[in-house]
Design a protein around this motif. Structure first.
Motif, mmCIF file in Angstrom:
data_model
loop_
_atom_site.group_PDB
_atom_site.id
_atom_site.type_symbol
_atom_site.label_atom_id
_atom_site.label_comp_id
_atom_site.label_asym_id
_atom_site.label_seq_id
_atom_site.Cartn_x
_atom_site.Cartn_y
_atom_site.Cartn_z
ATOM 1 N N ILE A 1 0.890 -1.162 0.000
ATOM 2 C CA ILE A 1 0.000 0.000 0.000
ATOM 3 C C ILE A 1 0.921 1.202 0.000
ATOM 4 C CG2 ILE A 1 -1.883 1.189 1.182
ATOM 5 C CD1 ILE A 1 -2.312 -1.434 2.748
ATOM 6 N N PRO A 2 0.649 2.225 -0.804
ATOM 7 C CA PRO A 2 1.505 3.402 -0.773
ATOM 8 C C PRO A 2 1.606 3.958 0.654
ATOM 9 C CG PRO A 2 -0.031 3.551 -2.597
ATOM 10 C CD PRO A 2 -0.422 2.355 -1.783
ATOM 11 N N PRO A 3 2.827 4.207 1.123
ATOM 12 C CA PRO A 3 3.005 4.674 2.502
ATOM 13 C C PRO A 3 2.220 5.945 2.822
ATOM 14 C CG PRO A 3 5.111 4.044 1.571
ATOM 15 C CD PRO A 3 4.109 3.981 0.466
ATOM 16 N N ALA A 4 2.042 6.819 1.836
ATOM 17 C CA ALA A 4 1.286 8.049 2.088
ATOM 18 C C ALA A 4 -0.173 7.735 2.418
ATOM 19 C CB ALA A 4 1.363 8.970 0.882
ATOM 20 N N ARG A 5 -0.740 6.721 1.772
ATOM 21 C CA ARG A 5 -2.130 6.359 2.041
ATOM 22 C C ARG A 5 -2.270 5.709 3.415
ATOM 23 N NH1 ARG A 5 -6.293 3.617 -2.193
ATOM 24 N NH2 ARG A 5 -8.108 3.852 -0.884
ATOM 25 N N VAL A 6 -1.298 4.870 3.769
ATOM 26 C CA VAL A 6 -1.307 4.249 5.094
ATOM 27 C C VAL A 6 -1.140 5.317 6.165
ATOM 28 C CG1 VAL A 6 -0.180 2.573 6.594
ATOM 29 C CG2 VAL A 6 -0.382 2.102 4.160
ATOM 30 N N ALA A 7 -0.233 6.267 5.914
ATOM 31 C CA ALA A 7 -0.005 7.344 6.884
ATOM 32 C C ALA A 7 -1.270 8.178 7.067
ATOM 33 C CB ALA A 7 1.158 8.220 6.433
ATOM 34 N N ALA A 8 -1.996 8.424 5.994
ATOM 35 C CA ALA A 8 -3.229 9.204 6.094
ATOM 36 C C ALA A 8 -4.265 8.481 6.952
ATOM 37 C CB ALA A 8 -3.794 9.476 4.700
ATOM 38 N N ALA A 9 -4.405 7.183 6.753
ATOM 39 C CA ALA A 9 -5.351 6.416 7.562
ATOM 40 C C ALA A 9 -4.910 6.392 9.023
ATOM 41 C CB ALA A 9 -5.468 4.995 7.022
ATOM 42 N N LEU A 10 -3.608 6.259 9.251
ATOM 43 C CA LEU A 10 -3.104 6.241 10.627
ATOM 44 C C LEU A 10 -3.325 7.592 11.302
ATOM 45 C CD1 LEU A 10 -1.739 4.894 12.985
ATOM 46 C CD2 LEU A 10 0.465 5.354 11.913
ATOM 47 N N ARG A 11 -3.134 8.688 10.569
ATOM 48 C CA ARG A 11 -3.398 10.011 11.142
ATOM 49 C C ARG A 11 -4.851 10.140 11.558
ATOM 50 N NH1 ARG A 11 0.180 11.763 6.988
ATOM 51 N NH2 ARG A 11 -1.591 12.182 5.631
ATOM 52 N N CYS A 12 -5.763 9.650 10.726
ATOM 53 C CA CYS A 12 -7.193 9.715 11.050
ATOM 54 C C CYS A 12 -7.504 8.933 12.319
ATOM 55 C CB CYS A 12 -8.021 9.170 9.893
ATOM 56 S SG CYS A 12 -8.058 10.230 8.445
ATOM 57 N N ALA A 13 -6.996 7.705 12.403
ATOM 58 C CA ALA A 13 -7.251 6.885 13.583
ATOM 59 C C ALA A 13 -6.568 7.464 14.819
ATOM 60 C CB ALA A 13 -6.762 5.458 13.343
ATOM 61 N N PHE A 14 -5.357 7.987 14.631
ATOM 62 C CA PHE A 14 -4.588 8.558 15.734
ATOM 63 C C PHE A 14 -5.324 9.749 16.333
ATOM 64 C CE2 PHE A 14 -1.033 11.107 17.428
ATOM 65 C CZ PHE A 14 -0.358 10.150 18.165
ATOM 66 N N GLU A 15 -5.851 10.610 15.481
ATOM 67 C CA GLU A 15 -6.571 11.788 15.961
ATOM 68 C C GLU A 15 -7.932 11.420 16.546
ATOM 69 O OE1 GLU A 15 -6.582 14.388 12.603
ATOM 70 O OE2 GLU A 15 -4.413 14.690 12.721
ATOM 71 N N ALA A 16 -8.637 10.472 15.928
ATOM 72 C CA ALA A 16 -9.951 10.083 16.432
ATOM 73 C C ALA A 16 -9.854 9.383 17.784
ATOM 74 C CB ALA A 16 -10.651 9.172 15.428
ATOM 75 N N ARG A 17 -8.773 8.664 18.010
ATOM 76 C CA ARG A 17 -8.596 7.926 19.263
ATOM 77 C C ARG A 17 -7.743 8.690 20.270
ATOM 78 N NH1 ARG A 17 -8.607 2.248 18.770
ATOM 79 N NH2 ARG A 17 -8.318 2.368 21.010
ATOM 80 N N ALA A 18 -7.477 9.977 20.020
ATOM 81 C CA ALA A 18 -6.680 10.829 20.915
ATOM 82 C C ALA A 18 -5.328 10.197 21.234
ATOM 83 C CB ALA A 18 -7.447 11.160 22.193
ATOM 84 N N GLY A 19 -4.643 9.749 20.202
ATOM 85 C CA GLY A 19 -3.359 9.109 20.370
ATOM 86 C C GLY A 19 -2.275 10.020 20.905
ATOM 87 N N TYR A 20 -2.454 11.326 20.702
ATOM 88 C CA TYR A 20 -1.448 12.290 21.152
ATOM 89 C C TYR A 20 -1.290 12.288 22.667
ATOM 90 C CZ TYR A 20 -5.780 14.875 21.654
ATOM 91 O OH TYR A 20 -7.050 15.235 21.984
ATOM 92 N N VAL A 21 -2.238 11.712 23.400
ATOM 93 C CA VAL A 21 -2.184 11.687 24.857
ATOM 94 C C VAL A 21 -1.067 10.770 25.355
ATOM 95 C CG1 VAL A 21 -3.460 11.046 26.945
ATOM 96 C CG2 VAL A 21 -4.619 12.258 25.098
ATOM 97 N N ASP A 22 -0.938 9.602 24.738
ATOM 98 C CA ASP A 22 0.011 8.620 25.253
ATOM 99 C C ASP A 22 0.817 7.894 24.186
ATOM 100 O OD1 ASP A 22 -2.124 7.274 24.224
ATOM 101 O OD2 ASP A 22 -2.558 6.112 26.010
ATOM 102 N N LEU A 23 0.695 8.304 22.926
ATOM 103 C CA LEU A 23 1.411 7.632 21.841
ATOM 104 C C LEU A 23 2.163 8.635 20.987
ATOM 105 C CD1 LEU A 23 -1.411 5.234 20.590
ATOM 106 C CD2 LEU A 23 0.506 4.637 22.053
ATOM 107 N N THR A 24 3.139 8.129 20.241
ATOM 108 C CA THR A 24 3.807 8.909 19.206
ATOM 109 C C THR A 24 3.631 8.152 17.902
ATOM 110 O OG1 THR A 24 5.933 7.809 19.550
ATOM 111 C CG2 THR A 24 5.542 9.843 20.782
ATOM 112 N N THR A 25 3.732 8.858 16.779
ATOM 113 C CA THR A 25 3.589 8.225 15.470
ATOM 114 C C THR A 25 4.503 8.898 14.464
ATOM 115 O OG1 THR A 25 2.027 7.542 13.772
ATOM 116 C CG2 THR A 25 1.635 9.673 14.784
#
Length: 131
Positions: free
Chosen positions: A102-126
């Motif tokens: 899968i193009p890494p840019a597309r995977v990164a976009a999906a990960l950004r969406c999930a990271f932001e929706a799940r408030a990943g910035y609280v306890d995770l890095t990406t």
């Protein structure tokens, strides 16, 4: 003779929000009014990619709180952070659905969406924001 209506799958509000965010990204096909949605395969792939990103965030959190966190001194627990990467999402897609590339840019976009929706910035890095 009428058939009883079958219950169609309706994604939850978080999944719908992630799909809406993914559709706003550059390079994602846009639909005008009255145009039909893309092929079911594209919609299914996007749903699988978002589910894989969501699973990667969950696994990173589980690794942080179930494995690393109990072994830390109490003073360091609040500063502990887990990590979820684009490669984690790609690996989940490969293991779960057999998608080898899968193009890494597309995977990164999906990960950004999930990271932001799940408030990943609280306890995770990406690494999804650097791509």
């Amino acid at each position: 003779m009428t058939d009883a209506p079958t219950a169609a799958y309706r994604p939850g509000p978080v999944r719908r929000a992630l799909a809406a965010l993914l559709s706003l990204l550059p390079g994602h096909p846009r639909r005008g009014p009255g145009q039909e949605a893309g092929t079911p395969r594209v919609a299914e792939f996007d749903a699988q990619l978002l589910a894989a990103a969501d699973a990667a965030v969950s696994l990173a959190r589980r690794a942080l709180y179930d494995v690393a966190w109990p072994g830390l001194p109490p003073g360091e627990r609040l500063a502990a952070r887990g990590e979820v990467t684009v490669e984690d999402v790609a690996e989940i897609m490969y293991l779960a659905h057999g998608v080898a590339f899968i193009p890494p840019a597309r995977v990164a976009a999906a990960l950004r969406c999930a990271f932001e929706a799940r408030a990943g910035y609280v306890d995770l890095t990406t690494d999804a924001y650097g791509r």
